[in-house]
Scaffold this motif. Structure first.
Motif, PDB file in Angstrom:
ATOM      1  N   PRO A   1       0.829  -1.214   0.000  1.00  0.00           N
ATOM      2  CA  PRO A   1       0.000   0.000   0.000  1.00  0.00           C
ATOM      3  C   PRO A   1       0.859   1.258   0.000  1.00  0.00           C
ATOM      4  CG  PRO A   1      -0.845  -1.592   1.570  1.00  0.00           C
ATOM      5  CD  PRO A   1       0.465  -2.137   1.086  1.00  0.00           C
ATOM      6  N   GLY A   2       0.572   2.149  -0.923  1.00  0.00           N
ATOM      7  CA  GLY A   2       1.281   3.414  -0.991  1.00  0.00           C
ATOM      8  C   GLY A   2       2.675   3.344  -1.586  1.00  0.00           C
ATOM      9  N   LYS A   3       3.049   2.166  -2.085  1.00  0.00           N
ATOM     10  CA  LYS A   3       4.391   2.010  -2.650  1.00  0.00           C
ATOM     11  C   LYS A   3       4.318   1.564  -4.095  1.00  0.00           C
ATOM     12  CE  LYS A   3       6.783   1.010   1.697  1.00  0.00           C
ATOM     13  NZ  LYS A   3       7.733   0.086   2.387  1.00  0.00           N
ATOM     14  N   GLU A   4       5.442   1.701  -4.787  1.00  0.00           N
ATOM     15  CA  GLU A   4       5.517   1.257  -6.166  1.00  0.00           C
ATOM     16  C   GLU A   4       5.712  -0.256  -6.232  1.00  0.00           C
ATOM     17  OE1 GLU A   4       7.471   5.298  -8.154  1.00  0.00           O
ATOM     18  OE2 GLU A   4       8.551   3.397  -8.208  1.00  0.00           O
ATOM     19  N   ARG A   5       5.328  -0.816  -7.358  1.00  0.00           N
ATOM     20  CA  ARG A   5       5.536  -2.249  -7.579  1.00  0.00           C
ATOM     21  C   ARG A   5       7.031  -2.523  -7.655  1.00  0.00           C
ATOM     22  NH1 ARG A   5       1.887  -5.283 -12.007  1.00  0.00           N
ATOM     23  NH2 ARG A   5       0.377  -4.034 -10.828  1.00  0.00           N
ATOM     24  N   GLU A   6       7.473  -3.603  -6.994  1.00  0.00           N
ATOM     25  CA  GLU A   6       8.887  -3.942  -6.980  1.00  0.00           C
ATOM     26  C   GLU A   6       9.094  -5.410  -7.330  1.00  0.00           C
ATOM     27  OE1 GLU A   6      10.791  -3.716  -3.166  1.00  0.00           O
ATOM     28  OE2 GLU A   6       9.316  -4.990  -2.182  1.00  0.00           O
ATOM     29  N   LEU A   7      10.249  -5.689  -7.885  1.00  0.00           N
ATOM     30  CA  LEU A   7      10.611  -7.056  -8.224  1.00  0.00           C
ATOM     31  C   LEU A   7      10.877  -7.856  -6.949  1.00  0.00           C
ATOM     32  CD1 LEU A   7      12.975  -8.323 -10.954  1.00  0.00           C
ATOM     33  CD2 LEU A   7      13.445  -8.962  -8.601  1.00  0.00           C
ATOM     34  N   VAL A   8      10.383  -9.074  -6.895  1.00  0.00           N
ATOM     35  CA  VAL A   8      10.672  -9.977  -5.787  1.00  0.00           C
ATOM     36  C   VAL A   8      11.667 -11.047  -6.222  1.00  0.00           C
ATOM     37  CG1 VAL A   8       9.722 -11.638  -4.138  1.00  0.00           C
ATOM     38  CG2 VAL A   8       8.389  -9.612  -4.780  1.00  0.00           C
ATOM     39  N   ALA A   9      11.335 -11.760  -7.303  1.00  0.00           N
ATOM     40  CA  ALA A   9      12.201 -12.840  -7.772  1.00  0.00           C
ATOM     41  C   ALA A   9      11.871 -13.159  -9.222  1.00  0.00           C
ATOM     42  CB  ALA A   9      12.010 -14.093  -6.918  1.00  0.00           C
ATOM     43  N   THR A  10      12.893 -13.605  -9.957  1.00  0.00           N
ATOM     44  CA  THR A  10      12.702 -14.045 -11.336  1.00  0.00           C
ATOM     45  C   THR A  10      13.428 -15.356 -11.565  1.00  0.00           C
ATOM     46  OG1 THR A  10      14.606 -12.799 -12.113  1.00  0.00           O
ATOM     47  CG2 THR A  10      12.453 -11.711 -12.262  1.00  0.00           C
ATOM     48  N   ILE A  11      12.983 -16.069 -12.596  1.00  0.00           N
ATOM     49  CA  ILE A  11      13.628 -17.321 -12.981  1.00  0.00           C
ATOM     50  C   ILE A  11      13.654 -17.395 -14.508  1.00  0.00           C
ATOM     51  CG2 ILE A  11      11.465 -18.650 -12.851  1.00  0.00           C
ATOM     52  CD1 ILE A  11      13.230 -20.999 -11.778  1.00  0.00           C
ATOM     53  N   THR A  12      14.787 -17.846 -15.035  1.00  0.00           N
ATOM     54  CA  THR A  12      14.964 -17.882 -16.487  1.00  0.00           C
ATOM     55  C   THR A  12      14.782 -19.285 -17.031  1.00  0.00           C
ATOM     56  OG1 THR A  12      17.316 -18.398 -16.477  1.00  0.00           O
ATOM     57  CG2 THR A  12      16.696 -16.069 -16.243  1.00  0.00           C
ATOM     58  N   TRP A  13      14.888 -19.351 -18.357  1.00  0.00           N
ATOM     59  CA  TRP A  13      14.800 -20.627 -19.080  1.00  0.00           C
ATOM     60  C   TRP A  13      15.809 -21.638 -18.566  1.00  0.00           C
ATOM     61  CZ3 TRP A  13      18.523 -22.849 -22.358  1.00  0.00           C
ATOM     62  CH2 TRP A  13      18.066 -23.843 -23.207  1.00  0.00           C
ATOM     63  N   SER A  14      16.989 -21.147 -18.145  1.00  0.00           N
ATOM     64  CA  SER A  14      18.047 -22.039 -17.679  1.00  0.00           C
ATOM     65  C   SER A  14      18.106 -22.123 -16.153  1.00  0.00           C
ATOM     66  CB  SER A  14      19.389 -21.560 -18.223  1.00  0.00           C
ATOM     67  OG  SER A  14      19.624 -20.219 -17.857  1.00  0.00           O
ATOM     68  N   ASP A  15      16.994 -21.740 -15.501  1.00  0.00           N
ATOM     69  CA  ASP A  15      16.881 -21.842 -14.042  1.00  0.00           C
ATOM     70  C   ASP A  15      17.796 -20.890 -13.289  1.00  0.00           C
ATOM     71  OD1 ASP A  15      16.009 -25.358 -13.817  1.00  0.00           O
ATOM     72  OD2 ASP A  15      14.762 -23.558 -13.695  1.00  0.00           O
TER      73      ASP A  15
END
Length: 117
Positions: free
Chosen positions: A43-57
């Motif tokens: 609430p009241g904050k911008e969207r932020e990245l938490v975690a990502t995963i690629t094709w090669s893990d």
């Protein structure tokens, strides 16, 4: 076109765990440039990245969740998961699933995670 549907959010106490799931309408990891991930918006904050995963893990995490959250995928189910352990009140947010598919950005509608005693 890709549809993403999140599930698994809820209300938990500090220190507890949740597992978020994201189901994609088709396979994403058929092209090595594609990525899936989780973002959150408090609430009241911008969207932020938490975690990502690629094709090669290859995985990537924001500093605040390293050691507590784990992202994984299941190609057979076209799914990505976020295991969240040791939850803190500051993890409270709407969590969104994201897919970058051949350069196009797709978002789910989000699932609410509330961490409170």
């Amino acid at each position: 076109q890709v549809e993403l549907v999140e599930s698994g959010g809820g209300l938990v106490q500090p220190g507890q765990s949740l597992r978020l799931s994201c189901a994609a309408s088709r396979s994403i990891f058929i092209f090595r440039g594609n990525i899936m991930g989780w973002y959150r918006q408090a609430p009241g904050k911008e969207r932020e990245l938490v975690a990502t995963i690629t094709w090669s893990d290859v995985t990537n995490y924001t500093d605040s969740v390293k050691g507590r959250f784990t992202i994984s995928r299941d190609n057979a189910k076209n799914a990505v998961y976020l295991q969240m352990n040791g939850l803190k009140p500051e993890d409270t947010a709407i969590y969104y699933c994201n897919a970058i598919d051949y350069g196009r950005n797709y978002w789910g509608k989000g699932t609410l995670v509330t961490v409170s005693s």
